[in-house]
Design a protein around this motif. Structure first.
Motif, short mmCIF file in Angstrom:
data_model
loop_
_atom_site.label_atom_id
_atom_site.label_comp_id
_atom_site.label_asym_id
_atom_site.label_seq_id
_atom_site.Cartn_x
_atom_site.Cartn_y
_atom_site.Cartn_z
N GLN A 1 -3.62 4.82 2.41
CA GLN A 1 -4.43 4.98 1.21
C GLN A 1 -4.48 6.46 0.83
N THR B 1 0.84 -1.20 0.00
CA THR B 1 0.00 0.00 0.00
C THR B 1 0.87 1.26 0.00
N LEU C 1 -4.67 3.33 7.09
CA LEU C 1 -5.75 2.36 7.00
C LEU C 1 -6.16 1.88 8.39
#
Length: 261
Positions: free
Chosen positions: A73, A9, A43
């Motif tokens: 994110q 991520t 997150l």
């Protein structure tokens, strides 16, 4: 081991960051362009040990918990609406807004778009239009045999026709403002459109309190700071490399575990 997913991520987030930075650099010379900044959010967390949980029968409690984050994110791209520098062009049809506000353009489908690019020209009918051919709102039509055009800071457009010493008033330019300018949607061609996030446009006059003045013969430069963008690009590259290194480290640790017999 959650490291693989967490670091992945992070790599995706830095890819988005680099995309935004690259777009800023590419538009460093775009009239009226406003640079963007990628915003991120962490997150959801997995709680292994809860904060405040009892640690003994005597009532002692855990002062901190064990919360493992699952990565990052992209939350959005924030447009920075700071003033760009003014470039003198000496073209009487060019205008820059010094302060808040947007020029209003009418699109062929009847909708309106908004821009800080005041590089206007005349159509074949003498109407003031953008470089994409969209008509400026309100309509300004320049008569034939006009020898000079003057636009004051309040947006009043006047024309000197042939040898007449007295100017003819052609119209009054208006600007649009929004409660949340960052919520406007960029659609290309130096244009923005209103959204539910930006709120409805408010029609204002140039020079009103808190509203920008019109500067004839100038264009607003991009507000991109190249030095800052290069610095941000290097930082994004290093962060990407560190996330990649975290994946390599996690892979090596898993290989070590697999080799244990």
């Amino acid at each position: 081991m959650k490291t693989l997913g967490i670091a992945a991520t992070g790599m995706l987030a830095q890819q988005t960051n680099v995309d935004v930075i690259a777009n800023n650099i590419a538009n460093a010379n775009t009239t009226g362009f406003k640079s963007g900044r990628a915003a991120f959010q962490d997150l959801i967390y997995q709680t292994m040990q809860r904060e405040g949980a009892l640690t003994s029968e005597d009532g002692t409690a855990r002062p901190v918990g064990t919360d493992i984050g699952l990565g990052v994110q992209a939350a959005g791209v924030v447009r920075l609406n700071s003033q760009g520098g003014l470039l003198q062009t000496e073209n009487p049809l060019h205008m820059a807004i010094e302060g808040r506000g947007f020029f209003v353009l009418n699109r062929p489908d009847g909708s309106q778009a908004y821009t800080r690019d005041g590089g206007f020209q005349l159509s074949s009918e003498g109407q003031l239009v953008s470089l994409s051919g969209y008509e400026v709102e309100p309509a300004i039509v320049v008569p034939q045999n006009t020898r000079n055009i003057e636009i004051n800071q309040e947006g009043l457009v006047m024309a000197y026709i042939e040898n007449d010493p007295d100017p003819v008033e052609l119209g009054q330019l208006t600007l649009a403002t929004f409660l949340n300018e960052a919520g406007m949607k960029p659609i290309g061609d130096n244009l923005l459109e209103a959204t539910t996030a930006s709120g409805e446009a408010t029609e204002v006059s140039p020079g009103d309190p808190g509203i920008g003045a019109v500067r004839q013969g100038y264009l607003e430069n991009s507000n991109v700071n190249i030095i800052q963008q290069i610095t941000d690009l290097i930082s994004a590259q290093r962060a990407y490399e560190m996330n990649s290194k975290a994946i390599e480290t996690a892979d090596q640790m898993m290989s070590t575990v697999n080799q244990i017999k």
